[in-house]
Design a protein around this motif. Sequence first.
Motif, PDB file in Angstrom:
ATOM      1  N   LEU A  35       0.825  -1.207   0.000  1.00  0.00           N
ATOM      2  CA  LEU A  35       0.000   0.000   0.000  1.00  0.00           C
ATOM      3  C   LEU A  35       0.863   1.262   0.000  1.00  0.00           C
ATOM      4  N   GLY A  36       1.939   1.259   0.797  1.00  0.00           N
ATOM      5  CA  GLY A  36       2.819   2.422   0.830  1.00  0.00           C
ATOM      6  C   GLY A  36       3.450   2.709  -0.517  1.00  0.00           C
ATOM      7  N   GLY A  37       3.910   1.668  -1.210  1.00  0.00           N
ATOM      8  CA  GLY A  37       4.501   1.853  -2.534  1.00  0.00           C
ATOM      9  C   GLY A  37       3.497   2.317  -3.564  1.00  0.00           C
ATOM     10  N   MET A  38       2.273   1.798  -3.488  1.00  0.00           N
ATOM     11  CA  MET A  38       1.240   2.189  -4.446  1.00  0.00           C
ATOM     12  C   MET A  38       0.867   3.661  -4.294  1.00  0.00           C
ATOM     13  N   VAL A  39       0.755   4.124  -3.055  1.00  0.00           N
ATOM     14  CA  VAL A  39       0.432   5.538  -2.824  1.00  0.00           C
ATOM     15  C   VAL A  39       1.538   6.427  -3.368  1.00  0.00           C
ATOM     16  N   TYR A  40       2.776   6.014  -3.180  1.00  0.00           N
ATOM     17  CA  TYR A  40       3.903   6.804  -3.660  1.00  0.00           C
ATOM     18  C   TYR A  40       3.913   6.905  -5.186  1.00  0.00           C
ATOM     19  N   LEU A  41       3.574   5.812  -5.873  1.00  0.00           N
ATOM     20  CA  LEU A  41       3.646   5.782  -7.338  1.00  0.00           C
ATOM     21  C   LEU A  41       2.437   6.441  -8.001  1.00  0.00           C
ATOM     22  N   MET A  82      -8.646   1.130  -3.544  1.00  0.00           N
ATOM     23  CA  MET A  82      -9.082   0.900  -2.175  1.00  0.00           C
ATOM     24  C   MET A  82     -10.607   0.912  -2.056  1.00  0.00           C
ATOM     25  N   ILE A  83     -11.237   1.824  -2.788  1.00  0.00           N
ATOM     26  CA  ILE A  83     -12.708   1.877  -2.767  1.00  0.00           C
ATOM     27  C   ILE A  83     -13.283   0.586  -3.338  1.00  0.00           C
ATOM     28  N   GLY A  84     -12.704   0.136  -4.443  1.00  0.00           N
ATOM     29  CA  GLY A  84     -13.173  -1.108  -5.052  1.00  0.00           C
ATOM     30  C   GLY A  84     -12.955  -2.306  -4.143  1.00  0.00           C
ATOM     31  N   LEU A  85     -11.791  -2.373  -3.512  1.00  0.00           N
ATOM     32  CA  LEU A  85     -11.508  -3.501  -2.616  1.00  0.00           C
ATOM     33  C   LEU A  85     -12.362  -3.458  -1.357  1.00  0.00           C
ATOM     34  N   LEU A  86     -12.721  -2.241  -0.910  1.00  0.00           N
ATOM     35  CA  LEU A  86     -13.627  -2.129   0.230  1.00  0.00           C
ATOM     36  C   LEU A  86     -14.982  -2.746  -0.095  1.00  0.00           C
ATOM     37  N   PHE A  87     -15.460  -2.477  -1.310  1.00  0.00           N
ATOM     38  CA  PHE A  87     -16.730  -3.077  -1.752  1.00  0.00           C
ATOM     39  C   PHE A  87     -16.606  -4.604  -1.798  1.00  0.00           C
ATOM     40  N   ILE A  88     -15.483  -5.092  -2.305  1.00  0.00           N
ATOM     41  CA  ILE A  88     -15.265  -6.543  -2.358  1.00  0.00           C
ATOM     42  C   ILE A  88     -15.219  -7.117  -0.942  1.00  0.00           C
ATOM     43  N   GLY A  89     -14.577  -6.382  -0.025  1.00  0.00           N
ATOM     44  CA  GLY A  89     -14.475  -6.846   1.358  1.00  0.00           C
ATOM     45  C   GLY A  89     -15.832  -6.990   2.032  1.00  0.00           C
ATOM     46  N   LEU A  90     -16.765  -6.098   1.720  1.00  0.00           N
ATOM     47  CA  LEU A  90     -18.107  -6.199   2.296  1.00  0.00           C
ATOM     48  C   LEU A  90     -18.807  -7.469   1.826  1.00  0.00           C
ATOM     49  N   LEU A  91     -18.588  -7.832   0.563  1.00  0.00           N
ATOM     50  CA  LEU A  91     -19.169  -9.084   0.059  1.00  0.00           C
ATOM     51  C   LEU A  91     -18.538 -10.295   0.738  1.00  0.00           C
ATOM     52  N   VAL A  92     -17.226 -10.233   0.928  1.00  0.00           N
ATOM     53  CA  VAL A  92     -16.523 -11.353   1.563  1.00  0.00           C
ATOM     54  C   VAL A  92     -16.987 -11.531   3.006  1.00  0.00           C
ATOM     55  N   LEU A 125     -11.506  -4.666 -11.494  1.00  0.00           N
ATOM     56  CA  LEU A 125     -11.056  -3.416 -10.890  1.00  0.00           C
ATOM     57  C   LEU A 125      -9.738  -2.950 -11.503  1.00  0.00           C
ATOM     58  N   LEU A 126      -8.841  -3.894 -11.794  1.00  0.00           N
ATOM     59  CA  LEU A 126      -7.556  -3.554 -12.396  1.00  0.00           C
ATOM     60  C   LEU A 126      -7.737  -2.922 -13.776  1.00  0.00           C
ATOM     61  N   LEU A 148       3.047   3.882 -13.735  1.00  0.00           N
ATOM     62  CA  LEU A 148       1.869   3.045 -13.889  1.00  0.00           C
ATOM     63  C   LEU A 148       2.259   1.571 -13.965  1.00  0.00           C
ATOM     64  N   LEU A 149       3.379   1.293 -14.657  1.00  0.00           N
ATOM     65  CA  LEU A 149       3.848  -0.091 -14.769  1.00  0.00           C
ATOM     66  C   LEU A 149       4.197  -0.649 -13.393  1.00  0.00           C
ATOM     67  N   ALA A 150       4.974   0.110 -12.619  1.00  0.00           N
ATOM     68  CA  ALA A 150       5.342  -0.348 -11.276  1.00  0.00           C
ATOM     69  C   ALA A 150       4.116  -0.452 -10.372  1.00  0.00           C
ATOM     70  N   PHE A 151       3.186   0.516 -10.525  1.00  0.00           N
ATOM     71  CA  PHE A 151       1.967   0.483  -9.715  1.00  0.00           C
ATOM     72  C   PHE A 151       1.145  -0.766 -10.016  1.00  0.00           C
ATOM     73  N   LEU A 152       1.008  -1.093 -11.299  1.00  0.00           N
ATOM     74  CA  LEU A 152       0.203  -2.256 -11.676  1.00  0.00           C
ATOM     75  C   LEU A 152       0.788  -3.542 -11.103  1.00  0.00           C
ATOM     76  N   TYR A 153       2.129  -3.638 -11.117  1.00  0.00           N
ATOM     77  CA  TYR A 153       2.744  -4.824 -10.537  1.00  0.00           C
ATOM     78  C   TYR A 153       2.441  -4.904  -9.045  1.00  0.00           C
ATOM     79  N   LEU A 154       2.636  -3.778  -8.326  1.00  0.00           N
ATOM     80  CA  LEU A 154       2.367  -3.780  -6.892  1.00  0.00           C
ATOM     81  C   LEU A 154       0.897  -4.032  -6.594  1.00  0.00           C
ATOM     82  N   PHE A 155       0.018  -3.473  -7.452  1.00  0.00           N
ATOM     83  CA  PHE A 155      -1.411  -3.669  -7.207  1.00  0.00           C
ATOM     84  C   PHE A 155      -1.815  -5.129  -7.420  1.00  0.00           C
TER      85      PHE A 155
END
Length: 415
Positions: free
Chosen positions: A167-173, A182-192, A272-273, A291-298
């Motif tokens: 998460l720290g690396g993604m915010v930086y990039l 994060m919003i999308g994953l929060l929605f997924i988390g509610l379903l889980v 979401l990706l 964006l390339l580095a972010f996509l890998y981290l994501f």
Amino acid sequence: MRKTFLDLKFTRLIFKVLKLIGRQGLFWLSLGLLASFLIGLVEYGIAALMQLLMATIGLFPIINLPTAIQPYATRDISFICVLLVFIGICRSVGHFFSQQSSHYFHNIVYTRLRLLTLYEMLIERNHKFIPASEIQLRFSEIFPKTGSFVSNVTTFIVTLTQIIFMLGGMVYLAWKETLIGMIGLLFIGLLVKVFQHKIYAVAKKVIFEQSEISKGIERTTRNWLFIRISNTQKLEYVKIVNQILRYFNHASRMGLFTKIGTNLPQILGTTLLAFIIFCGQKYFGTKNTNLLAFLYLFMRFVSYISSLVDSLGNATSFYPQFKISLDLFSTFNDEQVAEAFRPTSKMYIINELRDTFQLTSPNEKQNFANGDIQAPIVQLENVNFRWDSALEDTLTDLNLRVGKNESLGITGPSG
């Protein structure tokens, strides 16, 4: 006031768990956390290496790279290959210790609980009889799944540490893409979370049915001749068969909900990706290298989220067994726990077990070696006994003394 009570209750729970896992468990938990830090640093290294590789082969201009890695873009391709091998070694080491800590954690808890039960059966002087069905249930159902619960909690903690790194690396990039993610994953988390509630509800039924199966098998084996004489074997057969079928149904449903909750983040994460890539290129204008580095981290982030949900789902399904084990553990005082866990000093992981556990008292050692075990004297004074269905006492004013090395036989009309 209520918050203070909950905090105190949680603190006591933590102390109980720490006492149960012992120093060995705490050591391997710490080792797993250190491994998670190493894995997190490795993921950063891979993201930077991808950027560096794209610039080295001419796909991205060097000026677009982060300032910290621009000097390395002029190196030969062999430097990139050596760096890749080094990162791969570090990642393998991190994963090894992370997985090993979780596996060893399971074995530690399982072994300590078995030693506690053995101590309760043979050493503790409380004259408490433990039925065979209870022992079978502990060793086949309760203790193994308690070990699995603790193992999955360990995996959860380690994975959560790795997620924080990602998460720290993604915010930086790319912080905008991270916010959407994060919003999308929060929605997924509610379903889980819906599936987590279902898993826990079914898990409690699994324990009940397994307990009933163990009692039913013990009942039929102890009373096999009586069941044959009374011609009720079909009734007993149908009863246990239905219990086995109910166990299968609950266990299968629990597995189904767990797997759905595990795979749901992967399915929705791909969608979401794609949405993040579209927004990043169409509206945000994020640098291609970032964006390339972010996509890998994501993608690694989503993978870790899936692993986190998997371990959380398993821990939820095994929590009832863990609660039973913890309640059992709480019935022993500190001296009894220390005595029951004394054999854990012989728990080796690398070297083969060469010396066996021995009694510590010199008198006990000598008696044990000579077979000179001091049996207690059985003495009865003025004892009366009557069966519940009888009108008269079977035994009246019985006085009896059976000493060491003496045998006594009692005969009656039935044998």
